[in-house]
Design a protein around this motif. Structure first.
Motif, mmCIF file in Angstrom:
data_model
loop_
_atom_site.group_PDB
_atom_site.id
_atom_site.type_symbol
_atom_site.label_atom_id
_atom_site.label_comp_id
_atom_site.label_asym_id
_atom_site.label_seq_id
_atom_site.Cartn_x
_atom_site.Cartn_y
_atom_site.Cartn_z
ATOM 1 N N CYS A 146 52.603 38.673 36.528
ATOM 2 C CA CYS A 146 51.251 38.345 36.061
ATOM 3 C C CYS A 146 50.538 39.567 35.500
ATOM 4 O O CYS A 146 49.839 39.490 34.474
ATOM 5 C CB CYS A 146 50.436 37.734 37.207
ATOM 6 S SG CYS A 146 50.916 36.051 37.637
ATOM 7 N N LYS A 147 50.707 40.707 36.145
ATOM 8 C CA LYS A 147 50.097 41.939 35.645
ATOM 9 C C LYS A 147 50.672 42.319 34.288
ATOM 10 O O LYS A 147 49.940 42.729 33.362
ATOM 11 C CB LYS A 147 50.318 43.072 36.646
ATOM 12 C CG LYS A 147 49.516 42.948 37.932
ATOM 13 C CD LYS A 147 49.832 44.117 38.850
ATOM 14 C CE LYS A 147 49.052 44.035 40.166
ATOM 15 N NZ LYS A 147 49.390 45.151 41.074
ATOM 16 N N ILE A 170 53.012 38.626 41.406
ATOM 17 C CA ILE A 170 51.970 39.596 41.056
ATOM 18 C C ILE A 170 52.420 40.525 39.930
ATOM 19 O O ILE A 170 51.681 40.769 38.970
ATOM 20 C CB ILE A 170 51.584 40.414 42.311
ATOM 21 C CG1 ILE A 170 50.877 39.503 43.333
ATOM 22 C CG2 ILE A 170 50.678 41.576 41.929
ATOM 23 C CD1 ILE A 170 50.525 40.201 44.630
ATOM 24 N N HIS A 199 48.348 33.050 35.624
ATOM 25 C CA HIS A 199 49.173 32.619 36.761
ATOM 26 C C HIS A 199 49.914 31.309 36.482
ATOM 27 O O HIS A 199 50.513 30.720 37.386
ATOM 28 C CB HIS A 199 48.291 32.470 38.004
ATOM 29 C CG HIS A 199 49.072 32.330 39.267
ATOM 30 N ND1 HIS A 199 50.119 33.165 39.630
ATOM 31 C CD2 HIS A 199 48.956 31.423 40.297
ATOM 32 C CE1 HIS A 199 50.613 32.800 40.789
ATOM 33 N NE2 HIS A 199 49.923 31.728 41.228
ATOM 34 N N GLU A 242 45.892 40.195 41.748
ATOM 35 C CA GLU A 242 46.519 40.234 43.074
ATOM 36 C C GLU A 242 45.857 39.229 44.019
ATOM 37 O O GLU A 242 46.535 38.503 44.763
ATOM 38 C CB GLU A 242 46.422 41.638 43.653
ATOM 39 C CG GLU A 242 47.269 42.655 42.904
ATOM 40 C CD GLU A 242 47.072 44.056 43.437
ATOM 41 O OE1 GLU A 242 46.184 44.232 44.311
ATOM 42 O OE2 GLU A 242 47.794 44.976 43.010
ATOM 43 N N ARG A 243 44.528 39.140 43.987
ATOM 44 C CA ARG A 243 43.805 38.216 44.853
ATOM 45 C C ARG A 243 44.103 36.765 44.478
ATOM 46 O O ARG A 243 44.256 35.882 45.358
ATOM 47 C CB ARG A 243 42.314 38.498 44.773
ATOM 48 C CG ARG A 243 41.488 37.663 45.752
ATOM 49 C CD ARG A 243 40.044 38.133 45.825
ATOM 50 N NE ARG A 243 39.403 38.142 44.517
ATOM 51 C CZ ARG A 243 39.140 39.265 43.846
ATOM 52 N NH1 ARG A 243 39.463 40.456 44.365
ATOM 53 N NH2 ARG A 243 38.552 39.217 42.669
ATOM 54 N N ASP A 270 47.637 35.922 45.738
ATOM 55 C CA ASP A 270 47.660 35.850 47.211
ATOM 56 C C ASP A 270 46.996 34.582 47.728
ATOM 57 O O ASP A 270 47.376 34.050 48.785
ATOM 58 C CB ASP A 270 46.974 37.072 47.804
ATOM 59 C CG ASP A 270 47.805 38.339 47.614
ATOM 60 O OD1 ASP A 270 49.038 38.212 47.395
ATOM 61 O OD2 ASP A 270 47.233 39.446 47.663
ATOM 62 N N THR A 278 43.354 44.088 37.651
ATOM 63 C CA THR A 278 44.553 44.128 38.498
ATOM 64 C C THR A 278 44.263 43.579 39.894
ATOM 65 O O THR A 278 45.036 42.762 40.438
ATOM 66 C CB THR A 278 45.069 45.573 38.601
ATOM 67 O OG1 THR A 278 45.389 46.044 37.292
ATOM 68 C CG2 THR A 278 46.305 45.639 39.477
ATOM 69 N N ALA A 279 43.125 43.996 40.469
ATOM 70 C CA ALA A 279 42.755 43.500 41.801
ATOM 71 C C ALA A 279 42.493 42.000 41.771
ATOM 72 O O ALA A 279 42.858 41.273 42.721
ATOM 73 C CB ALA A 279 41.523 44.250 42.311
#
Length: 521
Positions: free
Chosen positions: A473-474, A470, A464, A491-492, A495, A487-488
């Motif tokens: 970053c992925k 998002i 990040h 995203e967290r 966020d 991946t989750a």
């Protein structure tokens, strides 16, 4: 012999050698057994010769000598009848070109049986020659002791003897020479079967070769075969290859018509024994392909393996499988094969061969394969955008992470057949178990590094960096690293980033546009 002729003579006397003094006859008593006409000692022939009608001297026959030679010791025995020595200009040399000291020339009367002739003998100092007197080629021929035979003719006696032998052993010289009883041909236990290419004969002999083959077939020596035999390869029948790998060896079996046709096995090299189990199973497949290349190349065939993840490996794209398997897959791309999973109980032959493999030292092909795979692995891992310092840190944290230790153990020893038999700490890796491998103490998923739990927070912060969104970053993370539910986690993290939320682009508030109020109800 004139002086001029003697001056021109210069020859090597092959019979004059420095023999041991024990090769002399008994100088005190020169009487020999008259019942024995000649004596053969290995490659030398000696004949008792009566010299000057009185003394009997044992002489050596030498067809390589051009003159007759005697030592002064032998000459003294007959000196009273031979008279004084005459001068000579002849020079003699022994073996090695060593000149001999010549004392003079004398003429001796030599008699053997009924033949008597006079010959000139060159007398040499006894210190230079340690051999009985030598009778040269010319004297031997004149005495009838040596006969030059340029042609061999069959005498009536020989022809009669030949006919008697053919008559007595008639069964040996007629027919094709078959043994009366059956004979069991035995070969060495370690004999290696080979397949030879069809022998090509000269075109000019083609008719003669076919004629001879037909003659041998008529006699029953050979049998013409138009169809493949029960033990050989039939190119018209489908082929199945069965492979398996143990901890230290690999085995392969080629099947046709549900029956084994050929077997092969070999020991792994020291580096191959450190492979993960799925890599060993792939090594067994590669060994079977290349061992039976002559029968498999250019045709479709089936491959049976008892390693379930390997079946999936052949269905995935090249970049999605472990690094070592990538290189092996590249070597197998020239073959047209369908790999299918078969339970271990149904591949007993290959399993037995992999456990009872042939012990042999590593050959050039094995070492070349190791170097090829290792070079490819090094090329892939060294091009990852990770510094050496960070790689050491990942290796250290992996060795201290309980989940990673269990994961590496299962990868090296092989995954269980069912999910419920898998340790709970690593069940999250079950879905992509066929993509995992261990290289130098680090777990890889394909060509991506699997990050241990203790370093995932740090990696999320690095991903990040720059407060990218998002999607970006992925994309950055998926190229080089991996862990379950990454991946989750990305995203967290995005966020929950206050800076990102504060500076996030928002939709502009559209001002309220009042509607026109009607003047009449």
């Amino acid at each position: 012999m004139s002086k001029e002729q003697m001056k021109e003579m210069q020859c090597d006397v092959h019979g004059v050698q420095r023999f041991n003094k024990h090769s002399f006859g008994n100088h005190g008593n020169h009487k020999h057994d008259k019942e024995k006409s000649q004596e053969v000692n290995k490659d030398e022939i000696f004949v008792p010769m009566t010299v000057n009608g009185s003394a009997e001297i044992n002489m050596k026959l030498d067809s390589g000598a051009q003159v007759n030679v005697s030592s002064d010791d032998e000459f003294h025995i007959v000196r009273s009848r031979a008279g004084p020595l005459r001068p000579t200009q002849t020079r003699l040399f022994g073996y090695g070109g060593v000149p001999l000291r010549i004392l003079g020339l004398t003429t001796l009367q030599c008699q053997y049986k009924e033949v008597s002739k006079s010959f000139d003998f060159i007398v040499v100092d006894h210190d230079d020659v340690h051999s009985p007197p030598v009778l040269g080629l010319k004297a031997c021929r004149e005495m009838g002791l040596i006969q030059v035979v340029l042609t061999i003719t069959n005498s009536p006696d020989c022809e009669s003897a030949s006919r008697e032998i053919l008559k007595e052993f008639k069964d040996v010289f007629q027919g094709i020479g078959c043994i009366e009883d059956e004979y069991c041909i035995k070969i060495e236990e370690n004999a290696v079967p080979v397949v030879h290419a069809v022998r090509r004969g000269p075109l000019a002999l083609d008719k003669n070769i076919h004629k001879e083959l037909q003659r041998m077939e008529d006699l029953g020596v050979i049998c013409k075969v138009d169809e493949p035999t029960s033990w050989y390869f039939d190119p018209k029948t489908s082929v199945t290859l069965e492979t398996d790998a143990s901890q230290n060896g690999v085995g392969a079996v080629r099947f046709q018509d549900k029956g084994p046709v050929a077997f092969a096995s070999k020991a792994m090299t020291n580096s191959q024994r450190n492979y993960a189990q799925i890599e060993k199973e792939m090594l067994a497949v590669l060994f079977g392909y290349e061992k039976f290349h002559y029968y498999l190349f250019g045709r479709n065939f089936k491959v049976r393996t008892d390693h379930k993840p390997l079946e999936v490996v052949f269905k995935k794209p090249l970049h999605a499988i472990p690094v070592r398997l990538q290189r092996s897959r590249m070597r197998l791309q020239i073959y047209d094969a369908d790999v299918e999973f078969t339970p271990g109980k149904d591949v007993p032959v290959a399993d037995m061969l992999s456990r009872h493999f042939i012990e042999s030292s590593s050959n050039k092909d094995d070492l070349s394969l190791d170097e090829d795979i290792q070079s490819y692995v090094h090329m892939v891992t060294s091009n990852l955008p990770v510094s050496d310092k960070k790689m050491k840190e990942i290796r250290k944290e992996s060795s201290e992470d309980s989940q990673h230790l269990m994961l590496m153990k299962i990868i090296m020893n092989g995954w269980p057949q069912n999910l419920h038999d898998c340790p709970s700490s690593i069940k999250e890796f079950w879905t992509f178990r066929d993509e995992l491998t261990v290289i130098d103490g680090i777990v890889y998923k394909g060509d991506k590094i699997v990050i241990p739990i203790s370093m995932r927070k740090e990696m999320l912060e690095r991903i990040h960096t720059g407060h990218m969104g998002i999607v970006k970053c992925k994309e950055r993370a998926r190229d080089d690293i991996f862990w379950p539910r990454m991946t989750a986690d990305i995203e967290r993290t995005v966020d929950n980033c206050g800076t990102c939320q504060q500076n996030r682009m928002k939709q502009c508030k559209e001002p309220m546009t009042p509607s026109e109020v009607p003047k009449l109800p």
